[in-house]
Design an enzyme around this catalytic site. Sequence first.
Site, PDB file in Angstrom:
ATOM      1  N   HIS A 105      32.362  34.795  32.691  1.00  0.00           N
ATOM      2  CA  HIS A 105      32.624  35.843  33.676  1.00  0.00           C
ATOM      3  C   HIS A 105      31.908  37.122  33.242  1.00  0.00           C
ATOM      4  O   HIS A 105      31.601  37.304  32.062  1.00  0.00           O
ATOM      5  CB  HIS A 105      34.128  36.113  33.786  1.00  0.00           C
ATOM      6  CG  HIS A 105      34.882  35.071  34.539  1.00  0.00           C
ATOM      7  ND1 HIS A 105      35.365  33.936  33.930  1.00  0.00           N
ATOM      8  CD2 HIS A 105      35.219  34.974  35.848  1.00  0.00           C
ATOM      9  CE1 HIS A 105      35.983  33.188  34.831  1.00  0.00           C
ATOM     10  NE2 HIS A 105      35.905  33.788  36.010  1.00  0.00           N
ATOM     11  N   SER A 147      37.819  35.409  40.874  1.00  0.00           N
ATOM     12  CA  SER A 147      37.835  36.136  39.606  1.00  0.00           C
ATOM     13  C   SER A 147      36.647  37.069  39.421  1.00  0.00           C
ATOM     14  O   SER A 147      36.742  38.048  38.678  1.00  0.00           O
ATOM     15  CB  SER A 147      37.889  35.136  38.441  1.00  0.00           C
ATOM     16  OG  SER A 147      36.828  34.202  38.530  1.00  0.00           O
TER      17      SER A 147
END
Length: 267
Positions: free
Chosen positions: A249, A46
């Site tokens: 993230h 990711s």
Amino acid sequence: MRTARPLRLLLGFLVATTVALLGTAPAQATDSAATAAERYVALGDSYSSGVGAGSYDGDCKRSSNAYPVLWKNAHDPASFSFTACSGARTGDVINNQLGPLDSATTLVSLSIGGNDAGFADAMMTCVLQGESACVDRINQARTYIQGTLPGRLDAAYDAISSRAPNAEVVVLGYPRMYQLNGGCWFGISERSRAAINGAADLLSDVTAKRAADHGFAYGDVRPAFAGHEICSDDEWLHSVTFPIGDSYHPTASGQSGGYYPVFNALS
């Protein structure tokens, strides 16, 4: 007779200028040709697909703001394949992402290992179960990173080398999550934040060593993210957010200001 020396000087200047131009033009042309001839494949998890950066395409959450796309847009390579996928582990790279690789591939980027080590589960434990459970879960991750992950990375790196023997491979690491003693007044404890950062450092060290042993370049993004961690004044990482999958993230700024410059310098 008085004009001979000025004439010689003028002729000398013209010759030197011509030589200089002829000497630099081929190098510039070679650089442009090399960029145009790049055949680039972006692999990974990711952090490479761009989760957290928005503007997603498909279930793998590949973002148009992810560093591989930013590099492609800036350099216009001859071909570009983007197979990085949210949630990917080393086995997923081997089994699902290597299709575009071949002997003509010239450049590969990759971030992998965080999901193998269970960082998503560890972060969930830290947020929901308190300091003691957090530190215990992080220690489990550290044991995995030191004992099991090197072999998993070797398998993925070997597979990439076998499929793309002529490619330059750039392995990207992970940032530290938190600025310690920063501006966060709520959330997990400072001890938990320090434990998470320590595990991120260990993951970076192990990944860098395995990459080097395979002859790959390693991009350490921790310096680029320094001052932009969670709890800093200019965060390039999401804390707990919605959609929940974007949590922990890089933001679009983290991709463009953190990952892209590191990759661009090595590629």
